[in-house]
Scaffold this motif. Structure first.
Motif, mmCIF file in Angstrom:
data_model
loop_
_atom_site.group_PDB
_atom_site.id
_atom_site.type_symbol
_atom_site.label_atom_id
_atom_site.label_comp_id
_atom_site.label_asym_id
_atom_site.label_seq_id
_atom_site.Cartn_x
_atom_site.Cartn_y
_atom_site.Cartn_z
ATOM 1 N N UNK A 1 0.800 -1.225 0.000
ATOM 2 C CA UNK A 1 0.000 0.000 0.000
ATOM 3 C C UNK A 1 0.833 1.277 0.000
ATOM 4 N N UNK A 2 2.127 1.156 0.193
ATOM 5 C CA UNK A 2 2.992 2.330 0.201
ATOM 6 C C UNK A 2 3.791 2.480 -1.086
ATOM 7 N N UNK A 3 3.316 1.842 -2.151
ATOM 8 C CA UNK A 3 3.976 1.984 -3.443
ATOM 9 C C UNK A 3 3.071 2.739 -4.410
ATOM 10 N N UNK A 4 3.676 3.273 -5.429
ATOM 11 C CA UNK A 4 2.937 3.985 -6.465
ATOM 12 C C UNK A 4 1.886 3.075 -7.088
ATOM 13 N N UNK A 5 2.193 1.792 -7.261
ATOM 14 C CA UNK A 5 1.230 0.854 -7.863
ATOM 15 C C UNK A 5 -0.086 0.819 -7.098
ATOM 16 N N UNK A 6 -0.037 1.031 -5.804
ATOM 17 C CA UNK A 6 -1.242 0.965 -4.989
ATOM 18 C C UNK A 6 -2.129 2.194 -5.123
ATOM 19 N N UNK A 7 -1.556 3.338 -5.502
ATOM 20 C CA UNK A 7 -2.354 4.563 -5.530
ATOM 21 C C UNK A 7 -2.566 5.140 -6.928
ATOM 22 N N UNK A 8 -1.851 4.623 -7.910
ATOM 23 C CA UNK A 8 -1.935 5.211 -9.255
ATOM 24 C C UNK A 8 -3.256 4.883 -9.936
ATOM 25 N N UNK A 9 -3.612 5.709 -10.887
ATOM 26 C CA UNK A 9 -4.736 5.439 -11.770
ATOM 27 C C UNK A 9 -4.209 4.536 -12.874
ATOM 28 N N UNK A 10 -4.830 3.387 -13.056
ATOM 29 C CA UNK A 10 -4.324 2.394 -14.001
ATOM 30 C C UNK A 10 -4.839 2.571 -15.420
ATOM 31 N N UNK A 11 -6.022 3.076 -15.561
ATOM 32 C CA UNK A 11 -6.607 3.255 -16.892
ATOM 33 C C UNK A 11 -6.310 4.681 -17.351
ATOM 34 N N UNK A 12 -5.205 4.827 -18.048
ATOM 35 C CA UNK A 12 -4.709 6.143 -18.424
ATOM 36 C C UNK A 12 -5.157 6.503 -19.831
ATOM 37 N N UNK A 13 -5.660 7.703 -19.969
ATOM 38 C CA UNK A 13 -6.002 8.222 -21.285
ATOM 39 C C UNK A 13 -4.750 8.899 -21.820
ATOM 40 N N UNK A 14 -4.321 8.465 -22.992
ATOM 41 C CA UNK A 14 -3.115 9.011 -23.608
ATOM 42 C C UNK A 14 -3.464 9.634 -24.947
ATOM 43 N N UNK A 15 -2.598 10.511 -25.413
ATOM 44 C CA UNK A 15 -2.759 11.132 -26.724
ATOM 45 C C UNK A 15 -1.483 10.929 -27.527
ATOM 46 N N UNK A 16 -1.560 11.279 -28.803
ATOM 47 C CA UNK A 16 -0.388 11.178 -29.667
ATOM 48 C C UNK A 16 0.100 12.577 -30.024
#
Length: 156
Positions: free
Chosen positions: A14-29
């Protein structure tokens, strides 16, 4: 689609970035127009969009970057052709190219210190192959802090 909420996982520290990050990221080109970017910001209620070229992170664009790049008169009934043309600019013209990033197993404290030291409000999260697997924002840190019982802002 990004929910702009941390997605804690049972299999993550729970103290890692993986635990708090948003996983479904909207990206652009690089070639997305600011008109398309503005629509993504409005529709998905996000403030940062990683920029990918052939699947690799090459930049990031924020809603503030976009607002600085478009004419303030673009939404007025009296908008000129010049005002409207600013929506035709491309992401590569306004994005930040030297992007600070995080790794999923980076500690929340280390990522937060990096963001504070460099005055950024978001870090794209890259896996070992350089693919964007998430994004962590200052809002994610506030939510994590509140959920973990941080004493920030409590009176002595």
């Amino acid at each position: 689609m990004s929910t702009n909420r941390p997605n804690p996982r049972d299999d993550c520290d729970p103290n890692t970035v993986a635990a708090i990050m948003t996983r479904h990221v909207i990206c652009v080109t690089l070639d997305n127009t600011l008109k398309a970017v503005r629509q993504l910001f409005e529709t998905h209620r996000v403030h940062h969009l990683p920029v990918l070229d052939q699947g690799k992170l090459v930049g990031i664009v924020s809603d503030r970057d976009m607002l600085r790049a478009i004419s303030p008169g673009v939404d007025k009934p009296t908008a000129s052709a010049q005002d409207l043309a600013t929506l035709g600019k491309h992401v590569h013209q306004i994005m930040k190219r030297n992007v600070l990033t995080a790794r999923p197993l980076m500690s929340v404290a280390e990522a937060g210190q990096l963001m504070l030291a460099q005055s950024v409000s978001a870090l794209p999260v890259l896996d070992g192959d350089g693919r964007c697997v998430g994004i962590v924002t200052s809002r994610d840190f506030m939510k994590w802090c509140l959920a973990s019982g941080c004493s920030v802002g409590k009176a002595a």
